[in-house]
Scaffold this motif. Structure first.
Motif, short mmCIF file in Angstrom:
data_model
loop_
_atom_site.label_atom_id
_atom_site.label_comp_id
_atom_site.label_asym_id
_atom_site.label_seq_id
_atom_site.Cartn_x
_atom_site.Cartn_y
_atom_site.Cartn_z
N GLN A 1 25.27 26.05 40.04
CA GLN A 1 23.98 26.71 39.84
C GLN A 1 23.68 26.82 38.34
O GLN A 1 22.57 26.56 37.91
CB GLN A 1 23.97 28.08 40.48
N HIS A 2 24.70 27.17 37.57
CA HIS A 2 24.53 27.30 36.12
C HIS A 2 24.13 25.95 35.52
O HIS A 2 23.23 25.89 34.68
CB HIS A 2 25.82 27.82 35.50
N VAL A 3 24.79 24.89 35.93
CA VAL A 3 24.46 23.55 35.42
C VAL A 3 23.03 23.19 35.78
O VAL A 3 22.27 22.70 34.93
CB VAL A 3 25.46 22.50 35.98
N TYR A 4 22.65 23.45 37.02
CA TYR A 4 21.30 23.13 37.47
C TYR A 4 20.26 23.90 36.65
O TYR A 4 19.28 23.33 36.17
CB TYR A 4 21.14 23.44 38.96
N LEU A 5 20.48 25.20 36.50
CA LEU A 5 19.52 26.01 35.76
C LEU A 5 19.42 25.57 34.31
O LEU A 5 18.34 25.55 33.72
CB LEU A 5 19.90 27.49 35.85
N LYS A 6 20.56 25.20 33.72
CA LYS A 6 20.56 24.73 32.33
C LYS A 6 19.76 23.43 32.21
O LYS A 6 18.98 23.25 31.27
CB LYS A 6 21.99 24.52 31.85
N GLU A 7 19.95 22.53 33.18
CA GLU A 7 19.21 21.28 33.17
C GLU A 7 17.72 21.51 33.35
O GLU A 7 16.89 20.75 32.85
CB GLU A 7 19.72 20.34 34.26
N GLN A 8 17.36 22.56 34.07
CA GLN A 8 15.95 22.87 34.32
C GLN A 8 15.35 23.76 33.23
O GLN A 8 14.21 24.18 33.36
CB GLN A 8 15.81 23.55 35.69
N ASN A 9 16.15 24.09 32.22
CA ASN A 9 15.71 24.99 31.15
C ASN A 9 15.31 26.35 31.69
O ASN A 9 14.34 26.95 31.27
CB ASN A 9 14.55 24.41 30.35
N ARG A 10 16.07 26.84 32.66
CA ARG A 10 15.81 28.15 33.24
C ARG A 10 17.00 29.04 32.95
O ARG A 10 18.12 28.60 32.85
CB ARG A 10 15.59 28.02 34.75
#
Length: 61
Positions: free
Chosen positions: A34-43
């Motif tokens: 989830q952290h990786v995804y949010l980082k990739e999404q700039n969230r």
């Protein structure tokens, strides 16, 4: 109803990631992804919102 064909692909990806990190607990694995995804999404994610709420609570005291 959502397409059930998405489930095997998702589980396969999860299996591949987990096999590279076998010592990681399931909850840790999901959290890190989830952290990786949010980082990739700039969230900033839920943690940022929680941190803001805690900060506001301390400001009120």
């Amino acid at each position: 109803m959502r397409n059930p064909n998405r489930i095997p692909k998702t589980l396969s990806l999860l299996k591949t990631i987990w096999e590279h990190q076998p010592d990681v607990l399931f909850n840790q694995l999901i959290s890190s992804q989830q952290h990786v995804y949010l980082k990739e999404q700039n969230r900033k994610g839920d943690f940022f919102i929680w941190k803001m709420r805690i900060g506001l609570a301390f400001q009120r005291k």
